[in-house]
Design a protein around this motif. Sequence first.
Motif, mmCIF file in Angstrom:
data_model
loop_
_atom_site.group_PDB
_atom_site.id
_atom_site.type_symbol
_atom_site.label_atom_id
_atom_site.label_comp_id
_atom_site.label_asym_id
_atom_site.label_seq_id
_atom_site.Cartn_x
_atom_site.Cartn_y
_atom_site.Cartn_z
ATOM 1 N N ALA C 370 19.750 -6.781 -0.053
ATOM 2 C CA ALA C 370 19.496 -5.423 0.463
ATOM 3 C C ALA C 370 18.054 -5.232 0.921
ATOM 4 N N ARG C 371 17.101 -5.867 0.250
ATOM 5 C CA ARG C 371 15.700 -5.572 0.570
ATOM 6 C C ARG C 371 15.245 -6.058 1.933
ATOM 7 N N PRO C 372 15.795 -7.171 2.468
ATOM 8 C CA PRO C 372 15.422 -7.472 3.857
ATOM 9 C C PRO C 372 15.792 -6.322 4.797
ATOM 10 N N GLY C 373 16.937 -5.695 4.527
ATOM 11 C CA GLY C 373 17.379 -4.574 5.361
ATOM 12 C C GLY C 373 16.517 -3.347 5.180
ATOM 13 N N ILE C 374 16.249 -2.977 3.900
ATOM 14 C CA ILE C 374 15.476 -1.749 3.695
ATOM 15 C C ILE C 374 14.032 -1.952 4.139
ATOM 16 N N CYS C 375 13.508 -3.149 3.940
ATOM 17 C CA CYS C 375 12.141 -3.431 4.391
ATOM 18 C C CYS C 375 12.084 -3.327 5.916
ATOM 19 N N PHE C 376 13.096 -3.874 6.573
ATOM 20 C CA PHE C 376 13.167 -3.809 8.035
ATOM 21 C C PHE C 376 13.172 -2.355 8.491
ATOM 22 N N ALA C 377 14.030 -1.547 7.890
ATOM 23 C CA ALA C 377 14.171 -0.153 8.329
ATOM 24 C C ALA C 377 12.898 0.644 8.050
ATOM 25 N N LEU C 378 12.391 0.559 6.840
ATOM 26 C CA LEU C 378 11.233 1.370 6.487
ATOM 27 C C LEU C 378 9.981 0.914 7.239
ATOM 28 N N GLU C 379 9.761 -0.389 7.287
ATOM 29 C CA GLU C 379 8.521 -0.887 7.896
ATOM 30 C C GLU C 379 8.501 -0.646 9.409
ATOM 31 N N LEU C 380 9.682 -0.693 10.038
ATOM 32 C CA LEU C 380 9.704 -0.369 11.466
ATOM 33 C C LEU C 380 9.487 1.123 11.689
ATOM 34 N N ALA C 381 10.023 1.939 10.770
ATOM 35 C CA ALA C 381 9.796 3.379 10.881
ATOM 36 C C ALA C 381 8.310 3.693 10.691
ATOM 37 N N ILE C 382 7.668 2.966 9.803
ATOM 38 C CA ILE C 382 6.227 3.192 9.587
ATOM 39 C C ILE C 382 5.437 2.839 10.843
ATOM 40 N N ASP C 383 5.786 1.748 11.487
ATOM 41 C CA ASP C 383 5.080 1.416 12.728
ATOM 42 C C ASP C 383 5.336 2.458 13.810
ATOM 43 N N ALA C 384 6.562 2.977 13.829
ATOM 44 C CA ALA C 384 6.855 4.036 14.807
ATOM 45 C C ALA C 384 5.993 5.269 14.511
ATOM 46 N N MET C 385 5.832 5.571 13.225
ATOM 47 C CA MET C 385 4.978 6.691 12.833
ATOM 48 C C MET C 385 3.524 6.416 13.226
ATOM 49 N N ALA C 386 3.086 5.186 13.043
ATOM 50 C CA ALA C 386 1.708 4.836 13.401
ATOM 51 C C ALA C 386 1.486 5.044 14.898
ATOM 52 N N ARG C 387 2.463 4.636 15.696
ATOM 53 C CA ARG C 387 2.334 4.848 17.140
ATOM 54 C C ARG C 387 2.334 6.344 17.454
ATOM 55 N N LEU C 389 1.258 8.721 15.572
ATOM 56 C CA LEU C 389 -0.009 9.317 15.135
ATOM 57 C C LEU C 389 -1.225 8.669 15.779
ATOM 58 N N GLY C 390 -1.004 7.604 16.536
ATOM 59 C CA GLY C 390 -2.129 6.892 17.124
ATOM 60 C C GLY C 390 -2.981 6.166 16.092
ATOM 61 N N ARG C 391 -2.332 5.681 15.069
ATOM 62 C CA ARG C 391 -3.039 4.981 13.997
ATOM 63 C C ARG C 391 -2.746 3.485 14.020
ATOM 64 N N GLU C 392 -3.665 2.694 13.462
ATOM 65 C CA GLU C 392 -3.364 1.284 13.225
ATOM 66 C C GLU C 392 -2.269 1.217 12.152
ATOM 67 N N PRO C 393 -1.199 0.479 12.401
ATOM 68 C CA PRO C 393 -0.131 0.390 11.389
ATOM 69 C C PRO C 393 -0.653 -0.085 10.026
ATOM 70 N N TYR C 394 -1.610 -0.966 10.066
ATOM 71 C CA TYR C 394 -2.182 -1.494 8.822
ATOM 72 C C TYR C 394 -2.857 -0.375 8.028
ATOM 73 N N ASP C 395 -3.575 0.441 8.734
ATOM 74 C CA ASP C 395 -4.340 1.521 8.136
ATOM 75 C C ASP C 395 -3.422 2.601 7.548
ATOM 76 N N LEU C 396 -2.358 2.903 8.292
ATOM 77 C CA LEU C 396 -1.404 3.913 7.805
ATOM 78 C C LEU C 396 -0.720 3.441 6.516
ATOM 79 N N ARG C 397 -0.417 2.157 6.462
ATOM 80 C CA ARG C 397 0.175 1.602 5.234
ATOM 81 C C ARG C 397 -0.806 1.730 4.073
ATOM 82 N N MET C 398 -2.048 1.354 4.338
ATOM 83 C CA MET C 398 -3.056 1.370 3.280
ATOM 84 C C MET C 398 -3.149 2.751 2.640
ATOM 85 N N GLN C 399 -3.011 3.771 3.480
ATOM 86 C CA GLN C 399 -3.125 5.146 3.008
ATOM 87 C C GLN C 399 -1.990 5.534 2.053
ATOM 88 N N ASN C 400 -0.853 4.851 2.181
ATOM 89 C CA ASN C 400 0.339 5.322 1.482
ATOM 90 C C ASN C 400 0.905 4.382 0.425
#
Lengths: 155, 271, 784
Positions: C370-387, C389-400
């Motif tokens: 299950a975790r490859p799937g949930i990691c795929f879904a969540l981590e891609l959503a985070i990158d979409a959020m970074a785009r 917000l105009g943030r570096e995806p790495y930086d947005l992760r660090m914050q959360n």
Amino acid sequence: MTELTLKINGEDVTADVEPRLSLADFVRDHRRLTGTHLGCEHGVCGACTVLMNGEPVRSCITFAVAADGTEITTIEGFDDDDPMTMLRQAFHENHALQCGYCTPGMLVAARDIVTRLPDADEDRVRLELAGNLCRCTGYVGIVNAILSVIEKRQA
Amino acid sequence: MKSAKFDHQRMVTLEEAVAALGSADGEARIMGGGQSLGPMMNLRLAQPDLLIDLSRVGGLDGIEVAGDTIRIGARVTHARIEDGAVPGVTGAYMQFVASGISYRSVRNRGTIGGSVAHADPSADWPSALLALGGDVVIAGQDGERRMPLDGFQIGPFATGLGFEEILTGFELPTLGEGAKCGYYKVNRKPGEFADAIGAVVIGSAPRVVCGATEAAPFRVAAAEERLAAGVAEISVADARDMIAAQDPGFDDYDLQIHAVALSRAVGRAFA
Amino acid sequence: MADGGTGPGSDRQGIGERVLRKEDKRFLDGAGRYVSDIYLPRTLEAAIVRSPVAHAENLKISPPAGAEGRFFTAEDMAADGVQPIHVVSKFPGHKGSDYPHLATGKLRFVGESVAVCLADTRAAAEDLVAGAEIDFNALPPVVDMLAAVEPSAARVHDDWDDNVILDSRFDANAENVSAPVSVTRTFRMNRQAVNPLEGAAVLAEWDAREDRLVVYSASQIPHILKNALCECLGLRQNQVRVVAPDVGGGFGYKCVLLPEEIYIPWVAMQVKRPVRWIQDRREHLVTAANAREHHYSVTLHAQPDGTFVGLEADIIVDSGAYSVYPHSNILESTMAGRTLHGPYTFSAYKVRSRAVATNKPPIVPYRGVARPGICFALELAIDAMARELGREPYDLRMQNLVPPEKMPYTTITGGEFDSGDYPEALRRSADLIDVAAVRARQLEGEADGRLIGVGFGCYIEMTALQTSAAARAGLAAIPGYEQAHVRLTPDGGLEIGVGVQNHGQGMETTLAQVACEKFGLDIDMVSVRHGDTATSPYSTGTYASRSMVMAGGAIARTCDVLGENIRRIGAHLLQCGFDETTISGARVVGPSGDVSFAEVARVWHRNPEDLPADVDPAGVEVTSGFRPSPDKSPFSYATHAAIVAVDPELGHVEILDYVISEDCGTIVNPMIVDGQILGGALQGVGTALFEESCFDAEGQPLSSTFADYTMPGSTHLPNIRLDHLVNPSPLTEFGVKGLGEGGAIPPPATIANAVNDALREYGAEVSETPITPRRVRACVVAKS
């Protein structure tokens, strides 16, 4: 049935076999040389690789009758073989195997690489290994082991 | 996954083999290295009643240059070609093609004649040799005949070979030093069958082949004309139009990758 | 560490050492012994008549000519009273269904077992299969999981009112899930096959001398298989022995019961001869197309400053036609729903997860579960959020990410992270991959016209499934106290029995290292025996990244008990007090001298007349056990980072660089740890880029050979750069955490994020695995 005469690991062998018997099933089921493994039986995975007249071949898609008159070397037949001795040690030291299922075919292919391509670099080794699947290691240990043997043989 | 039953006959002469094809009960197949037929038989996708083994037949593994022709026996393995057994510019081109066919342990047994006779649309030799041009040499009950590579393959797994004929070799042009060759195979893993092939040979005249289609590989006339006019590159967009003009029945993605293969093969020829 | 340790002057072979593997030699010599290498006299070979259609009823079977006494169907099994595989769950609303060994009346997926044919050779048995005729009324198949939940869908099980196996909600503070910035995406991870290089394999005979059924199976869970055989065949426990010899890779495929593991032994009992069935690759690719396949609709809510607030999701897992023993068909859907949050902090959570039945093979817990799937879904959503917000995806992760000072951390769904520094793993991987250099390179562009992108994937993995979690699900195998049996042999060596099964993980070495750590003896003097129910303590087996945590812990605890017994005898021989002794370098050390284990062993076994009168009669052979206390699971975690090059003309993706910063707690053997991660990562690359079990609209599998199913190979991943953080778990012996699965979890997310970073100028996003050239081109074309 078809009569078959060949040499396996230096031993003369005569047998009467069904034409449809693969070379892999012949060495395994008839000669009990079980180090040759079957992974796909359609020539892709490489687990069944053996030497025929000194060259690696797929024993799963080679019928035993096609090996008539040849010399076959399976993983059990390399005890006095210097490149194989070096490869075995290198595989051990580089953690180039996990479950061990691909290992015999991988070693036979690796021996072909180090003897046929004594100057192969990492890219070439990886390219040549494309015909042998390993599901466990990610290939890093295997590539490093082969490169270490190439380097030793150059010294 | 074991082959269905079949009989096996080991032939010593071509005449014997041709006769065996003619007298067989049921389906008889010629086996060269068996590297295409073997997997299909293991999967029982091919179930011949008789396998005619040519491995003892003499005269099928030669490579001879005679003037402007190179004669290559059907039983010459991919590995020998990879190792440079075919001389000259023709040989260098074939060497490159051979090195990308399957894996070394398959190339050690697989043969050029077997590959062309098997006529898998995704295989390398049917496209690569069509770009080279020349003839297929065929043995039958009436002796030897030749067919041009142009038109030899008529579809997937279908050629101009008669039921009682055996492909014995090829007569290929000896390319001069000025000839240019480019071969581009699209696949995702070294050695795999191609998703698309572009093959370009510019000898006496340009020959451009689009391969790995659902049917036989075909020459791309507009591309040949372009190169004949002295243009040294073909863009992907142009290649798309040129291939589409021959109505290969591709969807957009297949058209794209065949166009890229063609464009990049041209690029390699002029590199 | 413990009171033992390694004596001065000897090479350390305990915890933390790069000890070369004890098990290598037999494999290098071609002398490994897998099931198919075991030859028993008079063995018959089995080939299986399998369903040619995905869905049908009124199954009728006609035996082939010449198969008298060599052909068996469900009718024959039922007549003998064989019980089907019965897997239930305690979760309310779960719809149960029995998994027939051989199909009875209804066919529910292509490849489902219908009848067994026996012959002297496999080829002849396949001839019989070709001659068998089966007749049925075809039904409309349920092929796609999204269509399966529609009310109009055909039903996989007639007695169900829909195809939803379990509909679970994991809501917490759900009413406050929204926030000012939201991104919504859908994601799909397609079905694949596990593909250990050795497929499944079963050899069975009724052994007259042992007076019991002996089943050799390529299994990760021999004791659980034994339970199943007893339950289905009505045998007593003392009538079954299961041996899992060398096993050519498992990865979760072999930690479930296969129908063949029941009906092949049953057939062997009918014909009173050994019977073997060796799964071939086509059988594997068809019947074991049973991993992954999740669909997600995800909305991630955040504050304008990037702080994550709420996570909303609707998850569907295609669980196939049946429920597998012992892990059921809802492991994936419930784990996905419960832990979609990953390693991040959320204040609100509104997740629905449904397991859905389809006419495809039953889902199994493949590496990562299950975790490859949930990691795929969540981590891609985070990158979409970074785009967004105009943030570096790495930086947005660090914050959360959950910060280290909050450990142990209770998640929004009630889970507990035991330890670790999640932001540090991200920081280190970002440094190693050099984000700034990638950004500079992107500005320059590539000479070959390809597009470069960088991507990250962070995950947490609950390892060594704890008792309470398995009990909550009501699984047929609930892990409790793992046990080890340790015997001091007459020469002063150790023989260790464990119930877990080693199939590539190097446990014959790493578990021996645990004993070396405790006693400081030479590893050549330690043997680890496993994989045979007759000689090993009961265990639920090897799965869920549990073997080192559980069996390693059990060996440590058992060595502690054994060590006391050895010291008592040693103290007597040294004529000193027990409390004055320690163990070092395989010797009992007293105030004025020492005595070797060999000497203690000699006295116990060979010269018992020299033992003290009050010696503990339990002697030098001890069984004890371990479970994390409290009953919680250690969490491993990592950040993966990748640089990829995308060929926009062909849609091909090449991985240029790949780094991993991971924490599996205390490292037992760094060579083996690296090997597990590297191997897992390439499997993850397979999920990301290559592997897909395709089906047509009729439910026919289209990926039944390695020509149609691309396995990742030697050219597909450059040398990964590995980096290790070591934050020991407070829950386990030595602070180890499970590690076997993690490598396979984040590559799909990491690589997809890198691809999307590369494609950002097109505004294109891939959202489905595998990221094939055709899918990449479709994204590019759609946005061009």
